[in-house]
Design an enzyme around this catalytic site. Sequence first.
Site, PDB file in Angstrom:
ATOM      1  N   CYS A 134      59.403 105.008  86.369  1.00  0.00           N
ATOM      2  CA  CYS A 134      58.330 104.014  86.276  1.00  0.00           C
ATOM      3  C   CYS A 134      58.172 103.216  87.552  1.00  0.00           C
ATOM      4  O   CYS A 134      57.204 102.455  87.689  1.00  0.00           O
ATOM      5  CB  CYS A 134      58.602 103.082  85.095  1.00  0.00           C
ATOM      6  SG  CYS A 134      57.852 103.687  83.569  1.00  0.00           S
ATOM      7  N   ASP A 161      53.052 109.928  78.404  1.00  0.00           N
ATOM      8  CA  ASP A 161      53.805 109.397  79.545  1.00  0.00           C
ATOM      9  C   ASP A 161      54.351 110.563  80.348  1.00  0.00           C
ATOM     10  O   ASP A 161      54.700 111.607  79.782  1.00  0.00           O
ATOM     11  CB  ASP A 161      54.984 108.536  79.082  1.00  0.00           C
ATOM     12  CG  ASP A 161      54.690 107.051  79.161  1.00  0.00           C
ATOM     13  OD1 ASP A 161      54.307 106.590  80.257  1.00  0.00           O
ATOM     14  OD2 ASP A 161      54.837 106.360  78.137  1.00  0.00           O
TER      15      ASP A 161
END
Length: 737
Positions: A420, A467
């Site tokens: 991330c 994701d």
Amino acid sequence: MRARHKATRRRMKDGTLMQADIPLTRDLVLVGGGHAHALVLKAWGMKPLAGARLTVINPGPTAPYTGMLPGHVAGHYGRDDLEIDLVRLCHFAGARLILGKATAIDRAARQITVTGRGPVGYDVASIDIGITARMDLAGFAEHAVAAKPLDVYAARWRGFLEQVARGEMPPEVAVIGGGVAGCELAMAMAHALQSAGSAPQVTVIEQGPEISGVGPRARARLLREMARLGITLRLNATVTGIEATRVQIDGQAAVPAALCVGAAGAFAHEWIRQTDLPHNDGFIEVGPDLGVIGDPNLFAVGDCAHMGFAPRPKAGVFAVRAAPVLHKNLRAALSGGRRRAFKPQKHYLKLISLGGRSALAEKFGFALAAPVLWRWKDRIDRAFMDKLGDLPVMQSAAIPAEVAEGVHEIMRDRPLCGGCGAKVGGGVLAEALCALPEATGDLVTGAGDDAAILRQPGGGFQVLSTDHLRALIPDPVQMTRIAAVHALGDVWSMGAAPQTALATVILPRLSPTLQARTLAEIMAAARDVFGQAGAQLVGGHTTMGAELTIGFTVTGTRATMPITQSGAQAGDVLLLTRPIGAGVIMAAHMQGLAPGRVVAATLERMQTAQHREADILAQAHAMTDVTGFGLAGHIQMMCRASKLCAVLDHAAIPIYDGARALSDQGIASILLPTNQADAPVEGQSDPLLHDPQTAGGLLAALPRDAAERALTALEAAGCSGHIIGALEAGDGPIRLR
């Protein structure tokens, strides 16, 4: 990932392909983190073989250095001084590190079995797993510890010394084996116990008529030094059994022992005996090229190998000397080159620690003991560790002399992060999403929450999210597990039960064989994580690209309206299930600056599912998962959605071990400045509040009494939770107290 030695430039001026353009076609697997393999890793990092993918399998993130163990036991060295950091070394070498114990090898299929994970394929492999001193004696497994593997013994010794210092154990130690290793450890333990203020009772038990492994002069000096330390020597003593507080000896009085250490000889690992490898009493037979007899694709080195062409004692000096030859021959086996022969020296200098800062040197029958020899040994040992710890700084990709405006500002100081940490900033993302149409029809909510919510025709709701992660590490299995847990976080945070998953996988350029191996590992890991969560992996999409990227589209179901970020109420407290700081740790790891134990512990937590936590928090007023925007960013999003403000208790926020020290050194993810700007915090300043998390914890808003009950339930389930603050009426930035 960070550029290595300017090798990411696509082509040289003459058009020669660079490392980043060359497909990976061969798998080299190093089993064990022994001294020879550690030196091979260092050499490989300095000059990798284009087209070869390197994997290391070892039970732990570090490997103890044999030469410094007695000094560590005596108290002269700390744990960090003793341990070779395999995580940093593997990162430097561009290798993936699999933390697990090899238990079998299938030479026909070219696969190595590793505990807790599927088989690992290889084209060429090398084994350097050392030996064990575990003895086949009644009570040994229950009441004793073998001097090897070293890390197990060192940890047991540290615990025993602490217990003695607290008065919980008597300072009684028995060492089975009167060779050099047994005597050296006995003197080290006696010295440490004396230094701790105890009166040690250390006994060396030797089955033979005298201590072995040294000549007469060295033996006489060892006996004097042992007597000076009050060590008792039992000769012609055959151990018949070991009990909790004593060692039984045939025909002699029992030896009192709160700690019993086995150091009587070198024993091969049992799993080697169960294979079809050629071996001599469990020690793998190798030829002059260090290749396993009869197998051109396998090598063995160090104490686990038997050099029938030049038999030598089990000593670390031979593994160190063999490393350059092994490195050369591994490259030859992978590329079709010519191999070299290893010619071990016939005589070598023995330097034996004498407990305190003094050492005994022996060679050619001559022996001398003095403090200066300990200092000499200390310099040799530290030089070896420095060689493996002082790794060259990896250079960033060269920036052309003439570039467009803004390039230098983006590339000036830090490499692109993985996970991330590589996300687009929250402000930019929100601006892009605001153009999407309002939810209509069966779509209850769209962009802006953790997942889209769809109303089901037969009743109930379905949540949908996606994701993907740029690889943090080169191990596809760990990255798959982390990516799966990360994707499931959106489903769990909405109180939904995971349902299905689709995989999206970008592989670096690989040969068909390596593609098959990699996809098999990814699919097995994904099935495991999603199966544990109650979901089914139903397919996906693959392509090749510049680097490994793994993602999942996930669905989940809930009978009632899913939990959103907008349901929090004034007076609710905030409960967090996982520490923060993963971003700074992984940023440091990508720069080769994070301690291996810290990285390994963080990765282990990141790939652990949170279905139990989600079940316990399923009645929260509001919930989200803490990911790329950092803790402050996700709290701010919840506050805006619920029209509240947050007050956080700085001391209550859990932080991953090692993250604070790295943050204080100025290490940070490239996303940090953006996160700080998007979610300002009043009061104390702490960059870790804005640190982007991958597979971060669940953040729930719920009444205090419900939060207290949740903490009790989390603890009972073996999970963790922390109340980190509260929500109040009003708006404005987060306040940190």
